[in-house]
Write a protein that holds these residues in place. Structure first.
Motif, mmCIF file in Angstrom:
data_model
loop_
_atom_site.group_PDB
_atom_site.id
_atom_site.type_symbol
_atom_site.label_atom_id
_atom_site.label_comp_id
_atom_site.label_asym_id
_atom_site.label_seq_id
_atom_site.Cartn_x
_atom_site.Cartn_y
_atom_site.Cartn_z
ATOM 1 N N SER A 12 0.851 -1.189 0.000
ATOM 2 C CA SER A 12 0.000 0.000 0.000
ATOM 3 C C SER A 12 0.886 1.238 0.000
ATOM 4 O O SER A 12 1.638 1.463 0.932
ATOM 5 N N ALA A 13 0.814 2.020 -1.051
ATOM 6 C CA ALA A 13 1.629 3.219 -1.139
ATOM 7 C C ALA A 13 0.919 4.245 -2.016
ATOM 8 O O ALA A 13 1.044 4.226 -3.231
ATOM 9 N N SER A 14 0.164 5.107 -1.382
ATOM 10 C CA SER A 14 -0.508 6.190 -2.084
ATOM 11 C C SER A 14 -0.569 7.373 -1.142
ATOM 12 O O SER A 14 -0.124 7.296 0.002
ATOM 13 N N SER A 15 -1.123 8.460 -1.610
ATOM 14 C CA SER A 15 -1.142 9.659 -0.786
ATOM 15 C C SER A 15 -2.035 9.512 0.437
ATOM 16 O O SER A 15 -1.876 10.233 1.420
ATOM 17 N N ASP A 16 -3.011 8.600 0.390
ATOM 18 C CA ASP A 16 -3.939 8.470 1.520
ATOM 19 C C ASP A 16 -4.019 7.056 2.077
ATOM 20 O O ASP A 16 -4.913 6.732 2.835
ATOM 21 N N HIS A 17 -3.098 6.188 1.701
ATOM 22 C CA HIS A 17 -3.064 4.819 2.223
ATOM 23 C C HIS A 17 -1.612 4.350 2.194
ATOM 24 O O HIS A 17 -1.071 4.055 1.140
ATOM 25 N N LEU A 18 -0.992 4.309 3.369
ATOM 26 C CA LEU A 18 0.443 4.049 3.439
ATOM 27 C C LEU A 18 0.755 3.162 4.637
ATOM 28 O O LEU A 18 0.126 3.283 5.693
ATOM 29 N N THR A 19 1.727 2.269 4.453
ATOM 30 C CA THR A 19 2.155 1.356 5.513
ATOM 31 C C THR A 19 3.615 1.624 5.849
ATOM 32 O O THR A 19 4.448 1.752 4.947
ATOM 33 N N PHE A 20 3.918 1.700 7.139
ATOM 34 C CA PHE A 20 5.291 1.887 7.605
ATOM 35 C C PHE A 20 5.719 0.674 8.432
ATOM 36 O O PHE A 20 4.933 0.136 9.218
ATOM 37 N N SER A 73 -0.341 0.423 9.274
ATOM 38 C CA SER A 73 -0.958 0.864 8.033
ATOM 39 C C SER A 73 -2.053 1.881 8.332
ATOM 40 O O SER A 73 -2.886 1.675 9.215
ATOM 41 N N HIS A 74 -2.039 2.980 7.594
ATOM 42 C CA HIS A 74 -3.001 4.061 7.809
ATOM 43 C C HIS A 74 -3.779 4.310 6.519
ATOM 44 O O HIS A 74 -3.200 4.423 5.441
ATOM 45 N N ARG A 75 -5.070 4.407 6.660
ATOM 46 C CA ARG A 75 -5.937 4.745 5.520
ATOM 47 C C ARG A 75 -6.748 5.977 5.874
ATOM 48 O O ARG A 75 -7.446 6.000 6.885
ATOM 49 N N ALA A 76 -6.637 7.025 5.057
ATOM 50 C CA ALA A 76 -7.401 8.245 5.304
ATOM 51 C C ALA A 76 -8.876 7.993 5.068
ATOM 52 O O ALA A 76 -9.265 7.113 4.290
ATOM 53 N N ALA A 77 -9.706 8.780 5.718
ATOM 54 C CA ALA A 77 -11.152 8.604 5.600
ATOM 55 C C ALA A 77 -11.623 8.763 4.163
ATOM 56 O O ALA A 77 -12.601 8.148 3.746
ATOM 57 N N THR A 109 -6.746 2.534 10.959
ATOM 58 C CA THR A 109 -5.371 2.092 11.174
ATOM 59 C C THR A 109 -5.363 0.601 11.457
ATOM 60 O O THR A 109 -6.262 0.082 12.117
ATOM 61 N N ALA A 110 -4.335 -0.080 10.959
ATOM 62 C CA ALA A 110 -4.115 -1.488 11.273
ATOM 63 C C ALA A 110 -2.690 -1.648 11.790
ATOM 64 O O ALA A 110 -1.748 -1.101 11.206
ATOM 65 N N LYS A 130 -3.955 -9.425 3.690
ATOM 66 C CA LYS A 130 -2.977 -9.346 2.600
ATOM 67 C C LYS A 130 -1.673 -8.746 3.105
ATOM 68 O O LYS A 130 -0.581 -9.220 2.766
ATOM 69 N N LEU A 131 -1.784 -7.706 3.940
ATOM 70 C CA LEU A 131 -0.589 -7.096 4.515
ATOM 71 C C LEU A 131 0.155 -8.067 5.419
ATOM 72 O O LEU A 131 1.388 -8.111 5.428
ATOM 73 N N LEU A 132 -0.582 -8.857 6.202
ATOM 74 C CA LEU A 132 0.071 -9.811 7.095
ATOM 75 C C LEU A 132 0.851 -10.851 6.303
ATOM 76 O O LEU A 132 1.965 -11.237 6.694
#
Length: 223
Positions: free
Chosen positions: A93-101, A196-200, A150-151, A210-212
Motif C-alpha cells: 500500500s503506497a498512495s497519498s492516503d493509504h500508506l504502511t510503515f 498501516s493508515h488509511r485516510a477517511a 489504522t491497522a 494481505k498485509l500480514l
C-alpha cells in the motif's frame, strides 16, 4: 522521500505525493525523552516506555535510502536499556492516503538483569482483534481513528512476544507491549510491526490479511 533538518534533531517527515507523515521525538520541559510519535492529519501513533519512565536521549539521526534511523543509546546505569528505531514505508500500500510503515525497534542493555519493554499506543475507537482469523499466525489489530482507519500487524516471529494491554477506564486506545522477557547483556532483540493508515477519504479499505502475508514473507532485517 524523507525530509530532515540538520539543525533539528528528532524531527523528520515522509512526503508522499501531496501528503506529509510527521515523526517526532517527544521530550518533557526538562528535555527528557518521553517517546516517539507519528502523526498524519489528527491520527497519532506513539512509541513510549511501558512504565512512564524517561527514555534514553536521541544521539544519532540519519537517512539511508528510504529508512529513517534514530539511535537512543543506553546512558550508563541511569537507563535500563537503549534502543534503535528504523522507520520505512513498505509496499503493497503506497498512495497519498493509504500508506504502511515498518517500525523496526531494537533493544539492548549493559545490565545483567533487564526486562526491557516499549509500548506502541494508538488512540482510537472500535479496536478489532483479527488475530484468530489470521493466517499465517501473526496478529492483526484494526481500529478507527479521527481521520481514517489504522491497522497494526505483528509477524509470526513477533506476535508471541507482544502483549495487548487493556487501557485504563479513562482511555480509548490500543496499547501493544513489545518484548518484556529477560534480555541478556550484549544481546540485541528486535521487533518490526507494520502500521498501516488509511485516510477517511481513501477509496481503498485496508486489506489487513494481505498485509500480514506480505509481512510474514518479507526478509528479516540484517542490522
Amino acid at each position: 522521500m524523507w525530509l530532515i533538518a540538520p539543525n533539528r534533531l528528532g524531527f523528520a517527515a515522509w512526503l508522499q505525493e501531496n501528503q506529509v507523515w510527521k515523526f517526532e521525538v517527544i521530550a518533557s520541559e526538562s528535555g527528557q525523552v518521553r517517546g516517539v510519535n507519528m502523526h498524519h492529519l489528527d491520527d497519532v501513533t506513539l512509541l513510549t516506555s511501558s512504565d512512564d519512565s524517561d527514555l534514553p536521549p536521541l544521539k544519532e539521526q540519519y537517512v539511508r535510502g528510504n529508512q529513517l534511523h534514530w539511535s537512543f543509546p543506553q546512558s550508563g546505569d541511569a537507563q535500563p536499556f537503549g534502543f534503535r528505531l528504523v522507520i520505512e514505508p513498505v509496499s503493497p500500500s503506497a498512495s497519498s492516503d493509504h500508506l504502511t510503515f515498518q517500525w523496526q525497534v531494537s533493544v539492548e542493555t549493559t545490565r545483567l538483569d533487564s526486562h526491557p519493554t516499549l509500548d506502541l499506543v494508538f488512540p482510537g475507537n472500535s479496536a478489532s482483534n483479527l488475530t484468530k482469523h489470521s493466517e499465517p499466525q501473526g496478529a492483526i489489530f484494526q481500529f478507527d481513528q479521527a481521520n481514517g482507519q489504522t491497522a497494526a500487524l505483528l509477524s509470526p516471529q513477533d506476535a508471541p512476544f507482544t502483549a495487548q494491554i487493556e487501557p485504563a477506564a479513562s482511555e480509548s486506545s490500543l496499547r501493544l507491549r513489545l518484548f518484556g522477557e529477560f534480555l541478556e547483556k550484549g544481546v540485541i532483540r528486535r521487533a518490526r510491526p507494520w502500521i498501516s493508515h488509511r485516510a477517511a477519504a481513501s477509496s481503498d479499505a485496508i486489506d489487513a490479511h494481505k498485509l500480514l502475508h506480505a509481512l510474514a514473507a518479507s526478509p528479516l532485517p540484517l542490522d
